[in-house]
Write a protein that holds these residues in place. Structure first.
Motif, PDB file in Angstrom:
ATOM      1  N   ASP A 114       0.831  -1.204   0.000  1.00 16.05           N
ATOM      2  CA  ASP A 114       0.000   0.000   0.000  1.00 16.05           C
ATOM      3  C   ASP A 114       0.869   1.259   0.000  1.00 16.05           C
ATOM      4  OD1 ASP A 114      -2.523   1.468   0.283  1.00 16.05           O
ATOM      5  OD2 ASP A 114      -1.817   1.902   2.306  1.00 16.05           O
ATOM      6  N   CYS A 115       1.910   1.254   0.806  1.00 20.61           N
ATOM      7  CA  CYS A 115       2.819   2.412   0.880  1.00 20.61           C
ATOM      8  C   CYS A 115       3.571   2.609  -0.429  1.00 20.61           C
ATOM      9  CB  CYS A 115       3.811   2.238   2.027  1.00 20.61           C
ATOM     10  SG  CYS A 115       3.073   2.311   3.669  1.00 20.61           S
ATOM     11  N   ARG A 158       2.619   1.789  -3.397  1.00 24.09           N
ATOM     12  CA  ARG A 158       1.685   2.304  -4.403  1.00 24.09           C
ATOM     13  C   ARG A 158       1.451   3.801  -4.209  1.00 24.09           C
ATOM     14  NH1 ARG A 158      -1.120  -2.831  -3.795  1.00 24.09           N
ATOM     15  NH2 ARG A 158      -2.237  -1.955  -2.009  1.00 24.09           N
ATOM     16  N   ARG A 159       1.290   4.227  -2.950  1.00 27.65           N
ATOM     17  CA  ARG A 159       0.937   5.618  -2.673  1.00 27.65           C
ATOM     18  C   ARG A 159       2.141   6.559  -2.699  1.00 27.65           C
ATOM     19  NH1 ARG A 159      -0.109   6.487   2.056  1.00 27.65           N
ATOM     20  NH2 ARG A 159       0.101   4.448   3.082  1.00 27.65           N
ATOM     21  N   LYS A 160       3.282   6.100  -2.183  1.00 27.44           N
ATOM     22  CA  LYS A 160       4.425   6.983  -1.997  1.00 27.44           C
ATOM     23  C   LYS A 160       5.617   6.653  -2.887  1.00 27.44           C
ATOM     24  CE  LYS A 160       2.716   9.353   1.546  1.00 27.44           C
ATOM     25  NZ  LYS A 160       3.352   9.333   2.876  1.00 27.44           N
ATOM     26  N   THR A 189       1.494   2.259   8.763  1.00 28.90           N
ATOM     27  CA  THR A 189       0.409   1.613   8.031  1.00 28.90           C
ATOM     28  C   THR A 189       0.140   0.208   8.574  1.00 28.90           C
ATOM     29  OG1 THR A 189       1.044   2.857   6.058  1.00 28.90           O
ATOM     30  CG2 THR A 189      -0.405   0.968   5.721  1.00 28.90           C
ATOM     31  N   GLU A 237      -4.746  -1.735  -8.660  1.00 28.10           N
ATOM     32  CA  GLU A 237      -3.870  -1.672  -7.490  1.00 28.10           C
ATOM     33  C   GLU A 237      -2.618  -2.512  -7.702  1.00 28.10           C
ATOM     34  OE1 GLU A 237      -5.673  -2.496  -3.774  1.00 28.10           O
ATOM     35  OE2 GLU A 237      -6.898  -0.675  -3.768  1.00 28.10           O
TER      36      GLU A 237
END
Length: 205
Positions: free
Chosen positions: A28-29, A31-33, A46, A109
């Protein structure tokens, strides 16, 4: 700086659950950052555990990337195993299995994470090696499947088989880029063209 050494864990099931929790948070991190923007502090936040606790399971961010790649490879191999175990003819089994492959390849995703890992591979030789190693294992697995007794192309030359395998992988891998550039793309539209192309690659020319 020397890598930290991960600890042994008394409860394997709990350790596996914690590892899974960390991998989900890290993915998740990333993908986002992005790989560089997602430090251990962000991953620990997270995952809702301390950075020190994460180091009990993974020695570094690269070790986390390696585990994500291994997880994805295991998922791919489970699909190959289903093809191998199915009693029907290989062309039909793999053509019908294209639905699942296309759905996975068009997952936004998963695609975002894959793009980030590929971008990091261009800068980081170790990540590039891990991805290349995963691809080599996947091609070897596909080669064993297509040279088995149920394959209609088991007798083609090594060069031709290598070409067919790489085109197969390019067809599915390319969907990642198509979905990114053309977000409205529909799975059913892809399957209309992909299934006949897949049958062609799995049968003698």
């Amino acid at each position: 700086m020397a890598e930290k050494i991960t600890k042994r864990h008394a409860d394997p099931a709990l350790a596996e659950a914690r590892r899974g929790q960390i991998l989900i948070a890290a993915a998740d991190c990333f993908r986002r950052k992005g790989y560089h923007g997602a430090g251990m502090a962000e991953i620990s936040k997270t995952a809702e555990m301390s950075a020190g606790h994460i180091y009990n399971y993974f020695a570094s961010k690269e070790a986390i990337i390696e585990a994500i790649i291994e997880r994805d490879m295991e998922e791919m191999f489970s699909i190959f195993q289903q093809f191998e175990d199915h009693p029907d003819d290989l062309v039909s089994v793999m053509t019908e299995g294209a639905d699942e492959g296309v759905e996975h390849s068009m997952d936004k995703e998963q695609g975002a994470l894959q793009l980030e890992m590929l971008a990091e591979a261009a800068r980081n030789p170790k990540v590039a090696f891990l991805l290349q190693q995963s691809d080599t294992h996947a091609r070897d697995k596909m080669r064993r499947l297509l040279t088995g007794e149920r394959s209609l192309i088991k007798d083609v030359t090594d060069k031709e088989l290598d070409g067919r395998i790489n085109v197969l992988f390019a067809m599915f891998g390319g969907l990642l880029l198509r979905t990114t550039l053309y977000p409205e793309l529909q799975k059913d539209t892809i399957l209309l063209a992909l299934k006949p192309a897949l049958r062609t690659l799995l049968m003698p020319f």
